[in-house]
Design a protein around this motif. Structure first.
Motif, short mmCIF file in Angstrom:
data_model
loop_
_atom_site.label_atom_id
_atom_site.label_comp_id
_atom_site.label_asym_id
_atom_site.label_seq_id
_atom_site.Cartn_x
_atom_site.Cartn_y
_atom_site.Cartn_z
N LEU A 80 28.64 116.71 88.69
CA LEU A 80 28.24 115.35 88.33
C LEU A 80 29.47 114.46 88.11
N ASP A 81 29.56 113.39 88.88
CA ASP A 81 30.61 112.39 88.71
C ASP A 81 30.26 111.59 87.46
N PRO A 82 31.09 111.66 86.39
CA PRO A 82 30.74 110.97 85.15
C PRO A 82 30.79 109.45 85.25
N VAL A 83 31.48 108.91 86.24
CA VAL A 83 31.54 107.46 86.42
C VAL A 83 30.38 106.97 87.27
N GLY A 84 30.17 107.60 88.41
CA GLY A 84 29.12 107.17 89.33
C GLY A 84 27.74 107.69 89.01
N TYR A 86 40.46 113.51 89.27
CA TYR A 86 40.31 114.44 88.14
C TYR A 86 41.23 115.63 88.31
N ASP A 87 41.84 116.06 87.20
CA ASP A 87 42.67 117.26 87.16
C ASP A 87 41.73 118.46 87.24
N LEU A 88 41.87 119.28 88.27
CA LEU A 88 40.98 120.43 88.43
C LEU A 88 41.21 121.49 87.36
N ARG A 89 42.38 121.50 86.72
CA ARG A 89 42.67 122.50 85.69
C ARG A 89 41.99 122.17 84.37
N THR A 90 41.87 120.87 84.06
CA THR A 90 41.36 120.47 82.75
C THR A 90 40.07 119.66 82.81
N PRO A 132 41.48 106.90 81.10
CA PRO A 132 41.62 107.68 79.87
C PRO A 132 40.28 107.82 79.14
N GLY A 133 40.05 109.01 78.61
CA GLY A 133 38.83 109.27 77.86
C GLY A 133 37.66 109.76 78.69
N ILE A 134 37.79 109.74 80.01
CA ILE A 134 36.73 110.24 80.90
C ILE A 134 37.12 111.63 81.37
N SER A 135 36.15 112.53 81.39
CA SER A 135 36.42 113.88 81.88
C SER A 135 35.14 114.49 82.43
N VAL A 136 35.32 115.56 83.15
CA VAL A 136 34.21 116.32 83.70
C VAL A 136 34.34 117.74 83.13
#
Length: 115
Positions: A48-52, A80-84, A91-95
């Motif tokens: 899931l893309d957290p923005v779209g 997105y950083d695949l490791r984290t 900033p503040g958005i993550s998957v």
């Protein structure tokens, strides 16, 4: 403060089914997961893309930024950083990121659940 609990490992596919630097979507315990095989290893994040708001990250562009393995969303191109799972552009958005491993030639995923 939330804590992450780990569920059991689920076999997803043989390793040779994952093409290098391409994503694939898999349903793991009811969660859509995006799997990636790169020169840096195996990675599993929510699809899931957290923005779209669409399940499309498995179709994103695999790359790197400053030596960090990344995936760029096919919708709005956030990286997105695949490791984290952290978004490098907003900033503040993550998957959500999940554990992934290869055992006996089979890719296994273990979901992280926030609780």
């Amino acid at each position: 403060m939330t804590t992450a609990t780990m569920l059991s490992w689920t076999v997803v596919c043989p390793l040779d089914r994952l093409e290098p630097d391409r994503g694939v979507a898999a349903l793991v315990d009811g969660v859509q997961v995006a799997l990636f095989r790169t020169a840096d290893g195996l990675f599993a994040i929510d699809n899931l893309d957290p923005v779209g708001g669409a399940y499309v990250l498995s179709r994103g562009i695999v790359g790197s930024r400053g030596g960090v393995p990344t995936i760029a969303s096919p919708l709005h191109k956030q990286v997105y950083d695949l490791r984290t799972g952290e978004c490098l552009d907003l900033p503040g958005i993550s998957v959500a990121r999940h554990e992934v491993r290869c055992r006996d030639g089979l890719v296994e995923v273990r979901l992280r659940q926030e609780g």
